[in-house]
Design an enzyme around this catalytic site. Structure first.
Site, PDB file in Angstrom:
ATOM      1  CE  LYS A  40      -6.002  -0.820  -5.622  1.00  0.00           C
ATOM      2  NZ  LYS A  40      -6.420  -2.045  -4.871  1.00  0.00           N
ATOM      3  CB  ALA A  97      -5.794  -2.118  -0.850  1.00  0.00           C
ATOM      4  CB  SER A 139      -8.200   2.149   0.802  1.00  0.00           C
ATOM      5  OG  SER A 139      -8.774   2.528   2.050  1.00  0.00           O
ATOM      6  CB  THR A 199      -8.715   2.951  -7.445  1.00  0.00           C
ATOM      7  OG1 THR A 199      -9.041   4.328  -7.552  1.00  0.00           O
ATOM      8  CG2 THR A 199      -7.200   2.841  -7.476  1.00  0.00           C
ATOM      9  CG  ASP A 200     -11.591   6.561 -10.458  1.00  0.00           C
ATOM     10  OD1 ASP A 200     -10.991   6.508  -9.364  1.00  0.00           O
ATOM     11  OD2 ASP A 200     -12.535   7.349 -10.673  1.00  0.00           O
ATOM     12  CD  GLU A 201      -8.035   7.781  -5.911  1.00  0.00           C
ATOM     13  OE1 GLU A 201      -6.953   8.234  -5.527  1.00  0.00           O
ATOM     14  OE2 GLU A 201      -9.029   7.678  -5.170  1.00  0.00           O
ATOM     15  N   PRO A 223      -1.304  17.807  -1.138  1.00  0.00           N
ATOM     16  CG  PRO A 223       0.675  17.200  -0.064  1.00  0.00           C
ATOM     17  CD  PRO A 223      -0.795  17.304   0.137  1.00  0.00           C
ATOM     18  CG  LEU A 268     -12.273  -6.124  -2.595  1.00  0.00           C
ATOM     19  CD1 LEU A 268     -12.790  -7.550  -2.501  1.00  0.00           C
ATOM     20  CD2 LEU A 268     -13.407  -5.152  -2.357  1.00  0.00           C
ATOM     21  CB  THR A 275      -0.736  -3.650   2.015  1.00  0.00           C
ATOM     22  OG1 THR A 275      -0.432  -4.007   3.360  1.00  0.00           O
ATOM     23  CG2 THR A 275      -2.120  -4.180   1.677  1.00  0.00           C
ATOM     24  CG  ASN A 299     -14.120  17.464  -3.232  1.00  0.00           C
ATOM     25  OD1 ASN A 299     -14.661  16.440  -3.651  1.00  0.00           O
ATOM     26  ND2 ASN A 299     -12.817  17.629  -3.216  1.00  0.00           N
ATOM     27  CE1 TYR A 302      -5.524   3.051  -2.759  1.00  0.00           C
ATOM     28  CE2 TYR A 302      -6.420   4.889  -4.014  1.00  0.00           C
ATOM     29  CZ  TYR A 302      -6.538   3.599  -3.527  1.00  0.00           C
ATOM     30  OH  TYR A 302      -7.651   2.846  -3.823  1.00  0.00           O
TER      31      TYR A 302
HETATM   32  P1  NAD Z   1     -10.689  -0.193   3.359  1.00  0.00           P
HETATM   33  O1  NAD Z   1      -9.455   0.563   3.729  1.00  0.00           O
HETATM   34  O2  NAD Z   1     -11.992   0.194   3.956  1.00  0.00           O
HETATM   35  O3  NAD Z   1     -10.486  -1.756   3.677  1.00  0.00           O
HETATM   36  C1  NAD Z   1      -9.296  -2.435   3.406  1.00  0.00           C
HETATM   37  C2  NAD Z   1      -9.349  -3.776   4.133  1.00  0.00           C
HETATM   38  O4  NAD Z   1      -8.139  -4.491   3.815  1.00  0.00           O
HETATM   39  C3  NAD Z   1      -9.397  -3.653   5.662  1.00  0.00           C
HETATM   40  O5  NAD Z   1     -10.370  -4.543   6.184  1.00  0.00           O
HETATM   41  C4  NAD Z   1      -7.996  -4.032   6.101  1.00  0.00           C
HETATM   42  O6  NAD Z   1      -7.967  -4.634   7.400  1.00  0.00           O
HETATM   43  C5  NAD Z   1      -7.597  -5.030   5.023  1.00  0.00           C
HETATM   44  N1  NAD Z   1      -6.134  -5.110   4.854  1.00  0.00           N
HETATM   45  C6  NAD Z   1      -5.265  -4.068   4.729  1.00  0.00           C
HETATM   46  N2  NAD Z   1      -4.023  -4.549   4.611  1.00  0.00           N
HETATM   47  C7  NAD Z   1      -4.096  -5.902   4.634  1.00  0.00           C
HETATM   48  C8  NAD Z   1      -3.142  -6.944   4.522  1.00  0.00           C
HETATM   49  N3  NAD Z   1      -1.834  -6.679   4.376  1.00  0.00           N
HETATM   50  N4  NAD Z   1      -3.581  -8.238   4.565  1.00  0.00           N
HETATM   51  C9  NAD Z   1      -4.908  -8.504   4.719  1.00  0.00           C
HETATM   52  N5  NAD Z   1      -5.841  -7.563   4.840  1.00  0.00           N
HETATM   53  C10 NAD Z   1      -5.442  -6.266   4.801  1.00  0.00           C
HETATM   54  O7  NAD Z   1     -10.733  -0.141   1.765  1.00  0.00           O
HETATM   55  P2  NAD Z   1     -11.998  -0.035   0.779  1.00  0.00           P
HETATM   56  O8  NAD Z   1     -12.343   1.386   0.609  1.00  0.00           O
HETATM   57  O9  NAD Z   1     -13.030  -1.021   1.198  1.00  0.00           O
HETATM   58  O10 NAD Z   1     -11.316  -0.522  -0.588  1.00  0.00           O
HETATM   59  C11 NAD Z   1     -11.256  -1.917  -0.914  1.00  0.00           C
HETATM   60  C12 NAD Z   1     -10.550  -2.071  -2.249  1.00  0.00           C
HETATM   61  O11 NAD Z   1     -11.254  -1.346  -3.259  1.00  0.00           O
HETATM   62  C13 NAD Z   1      -9.113  -1.532  -2.264  1.00  0.00           C
HETATM   63  O12 NAD Z   1      -8.328  -2.404  -3.038  1.00  0.00           O
HETATM   64  C14 NAD Z   1      -9.247  -0.167  -2.943  1.00  0.00           C
HETATM   65  O13 NAD Z   1      -8.061   0.186  -3.614  1.00  0.00           O
HETATM   66  C15 NAD Z   1     -10.390  -0.437  -3.917  1.00  0.00           C
HETATM   67  N6  NAD Z   1     -11.207   0.744  -4.276  1.00  0.00           N
HETATM   68  C16 NAD Z   1     -11.732   1.548  -3.295  1.00  0.00           C
HETATM   69  C17 NAD Z   1     -12.539   2.621  -3.664  1.00  0.00           C
HETATM   70  C18 NAD Z   1     -13.187   3.507  -2.622  1.00  0.00           C
HETATM   71  O14 NAD Z   1     -13.836   4.508  -2.986  1.00  0.00           O
HETATM   72  N7  NAD Z   1     -13.107   3.196  -1.345  1.00  0.00           N
HETATM   73  C19 NAD Z   1     -12.792   2.888  -5.013  1.00  0.00           C
HETATM   74  C20 NAD Z   1     -12.226   2.042  -5.982  1.00  0.00           C
HETATM   75  C21 NAD Z   1     -11.444   0.967  -5.596  1.00  0.00           C
HETATM   76  P1  TYD Z   2     -11.335  10.980  -0.245  1.00  0.00           P
HETATM   77  O1  TYD Z   2     -12.634  10.578   0.386  1.00  0.00           O
HETATM   78  O2  TYD Z   2     -10.096  10.954   0.591  1.00  0.00           O
HETATM   79  O3  TYD Z   2     -11.170  10.113  -1.576  1.00  0.00           O
HETATM   80  P2  TYD Z   2     -10.061  10.243  -2.789  1.00  0.00           P
HETATM   81  O4  TYD Z   2      -8.988  11.157  -2.377  1.00  0.00           O
HETATM   82  O5  TYD Z   2      -9.591   8.826  -2.911  1.00  0.00           O
HETATM   83  O6  TYD Z   2     -10.829  10.722  -3.985  1.00  0.00           O
HETATM   84  O7  TYD Z   2     -11.510  12.459  -0.791  1.00  0.00           O
HETATM   85  C1  TYD Z   2     -12.499  12.806  -1.728  1.00  0.00           C
HETATM   86  C2  TYD Z   2     -12.267  14.241  -2.145  1.00  0.00           C
HETATM   87  O8  TYD Z   2     -12.506  15.089  -1.010  1.00  0.00           O
HETATM   88  C3  TYD Z   2     -10.835  14.540  -2.571  1.00  0.00           C
HETATM   89  O9  TYD Z   2     -10.861  15.507  -3.620  1.00  0.00           O
HETATM   90  C4  TYD Z   2     -10.190  15.125  -1.344  1.00  0.00           C
HETATM   91  C5  TYD Z   2     -11.343  15.862  -0.692  1.00  0.00           C
HETATM   92  N1  TYD Z   2     -11.311  15.955   0.790  1.00  0.00           N
HETATM   93  C6  TYD Z   2     -11.558  17.191   1.412  1.00  0.00           C
HETATM   94  O10 TYD Z   2     -11.784  18.230   0.749  1.00  0.00           O
HETATM   95  N2  TYD Z   2     -11.562  17.226   2.781  1.00  0.00           N
HETATM   96  C7  TYD Z   2     -11.321  16.122   3.554  1.00  0.00           C
HETATM   97  O11 TYD Z   2     -11.304  16.233   4.809  1.00  0.00           O
HETATM   98  C8  TYD Z   2     -11.085  14.875   2.897  1.00  0.00           C
HETATM   99  C9  TYD Z   2     -10.806  13.618   3.700  1.00  0.00           C
HETATM  100  C10 TYD Z   2     -11.101  14.836   1.517  1.00  0.00           C
END
Ligand code: NAD
Ligand code: TYD
Length: 350
Positions: free
Chosen positions: A160, A84, A86, A131-133, A288, A82, A101, A255, A156
């Site tokens: 991924k 990354a 993010s 991610t779905d992105e 952007p 995981l 990373t 949003n 990002y």
């Molecule tokens: P996060 O940013 O909260 O956590 C990332 C973690 O990775 C942190 O603990 C950080 O210290 C660690 N990390 C970063 N760089 C590192 C490195 N070089 N070596 C070791 N550790 C490192 O992220 P998250 O939201 O928990 O996401 C976790 C994973 O799930 C990611 O791969 C992300 O792409 C994927 N993901 C996230 C979401 C979401 O909504 N947050 C959705 C789908 C997929």
């Molecule tokens: P985010 O939580 O950054 O997730 P992602 O961009 O990975 O989907 O943002 C979720 C949605 O909210 C996205 O459309 C961007 C928007 N957003 C705002 O409108 N205001 C904010 O301050 C942030 C952080 C995100």
């Protein structure tokens, strides 16, 4: 004992996944490798750190020598990756950190697993969490399936997508037993307050403006983070080698509708007059390259592995809001940076 490496376990999703595995599988030793970047917070794992089947290793997935030592020391049978960078907005200001990373780090980890497991792939599994992105942006209709063409549009999602391609390349070229999942936006406790939901909850609490990008009509599919952990469990144990599983909450919100819902929940929890927090909503400059809509078709994981999200949106948002109100200290430590001192206090500076 079966040793499993989880990378990025101190982050948002990683910490929920570590807790899920440590609690549910006492016969696994979970080794959490995390570099503790700004997003890594060991306070997320306070309740887990003394569990006999949990070990923390501080380190970077780019450090090939460290990975070789860890594979030698623990003889991992599985990896759930995981770690990354993010956050989309950060990727716009510093794309190279994401290449380092997410791309180089993932390949370094793949290579370490392949090297350590050569000649013994049987029973091993490398799970890449994505991610779905990577699929790009949808119009008003349709859903992402596992067959949707990759079309990443932010640094990002491009990083991924690249890492996903490398994971599949290791499967086809070397036969490394891999599995992948692509998940929609997660929400829940311990979410770093740079992301929309925790940012809005925290700003409502402190009566600060709620920044909504552009026209606010961007749409995301939100999944309760603990449901993501249970989906990862299902895919890790029962997914098929070389396959990809889409994970989603079937829970689409624009949003602006989401921010309004959070305002109403918070007004109720804080005893403020109905509609009070909506006054804080402020439309700001758009991101952007902002992807208009993400939506997941999760029928494959549902039909093949029987996985379903467990809670309804309203309930999940309310529980999340309550968690942030009950855990003001967590948020204070994140905001002040004090959480970064936790490692030294807990583990000593080594
Ligand atoms: P996060 O940013 O909260 O956590 C990332 C973690 O990775 C942190 O603990 C950080 O210290 C660690 N990390 C970063 N760089 C590192 C490195 N070089 N070596 C070791 N550790 C490192 O992220 P998250 O939201 O928990 O996401 C976790 C994973 O799930 C990611 O791969 C992300 O792409 C994927 N993901 C996230 C979401 C979401 O909504 N947050 C959705 C789908 C997929
Ligand atoms: P985010 O939580 O950054 O997730 P992602 O961009 O990975 O989907 O943002 C979720 C949605 O909210 C996205 O459309 C961007 C928007 N957003 C705002 O409108 N205001 C904010 O301050 C942030 C952080 C995100």
């Amino acid at each position: 004992m079966k040793n499993i490496l989880i990378t990025g376990g101190a982050g948002f999703i990683g910490s929920h996944l570590v807790r899920h595995f440590v609690g549910k599988y006492p016969d696994y030793r979970i080794v959490n490798l995390d570099a503790l970047t700004y997003a890594g917070n060991l306070e997320n794992l306070r309740d887990v750190e003394t569990a006999p089947n949990y070990t923390f290793e501080k380190g970077d997935i780019l450090d090939a020598a460290l990975l070789a030592r860890l594979f030698e020391k623990y003889r991992f049978e599985g990896v759930i990756h995981l770690a990354a960078e993010s956050h989309v907005d950060r990727s716009i200001t510093d794309p190279l950190a994401f290449v380092r990373t997410n791309v180089l780090g993932t390949v370094t980890l793949l290579h370490a697993a392949k090297t350590a497991w050569t000649g013994q792939f049987e029973g091993k599994r490398f799970y890449h969490v994505s991610t779905d992105e990577v699929y790009g942006s949808l119009g008003d209709e349709g859903f992402f399936t596992e067959e949707t063409r990759y079309d990443p549009r932010s640094p990002y999602s491009a990083s991924k997508a690249s890492s996903d391609h490398f994971v599949r390349a290791y499967f086809h070229t070397y036969g490394l037993p891999v599995v992948l999942s692509n998940c929609s936006n997660n929400y829940g406790p311990n979410h770093f307050p740079e992301k929309l939901i925790p940012l809005v909850i925290s700003n409502i609490r402190h009566e600060k403006p709620l920044p909504v990008y552009g026209d606010g009509l961007y749409t995301r599919d939100w999944l309760w983070v603990k449901d993501h952990a249970s989906a990862i469990d299902a895919v890790f144990h029962r997914g098929r080698d070389g396959e990809t599983y889409n994970i989603g909450g079937n829970n689409e919100w624009t949003n602006i509708a989401l921010v309004e819902k959070l305002c109403d929940i918070m007004d109720e929890l804080l005893g403020r007059p109905p509609g009070a927090s909506r006054q804080l909503i402020t439309f700001v400059k758009d991101r952007p390259g902002h992807d208009r809509r993400y939506a997941i078709d999760a029928s494959k994981i549902r039909e093949e592995l029987g996985w379903l999200p467990s809670i309804r949106a309203e309930e999940g948002f309310r529980e999340t809001a309550r968690w942030y109100l009950d855990n003001e200290e967590w948020l204070l430590h994140v905001r002040s940076g004090a959480y970064q001192a936790y490692y030294d206090a807990q583990y000593g500076a080594h």
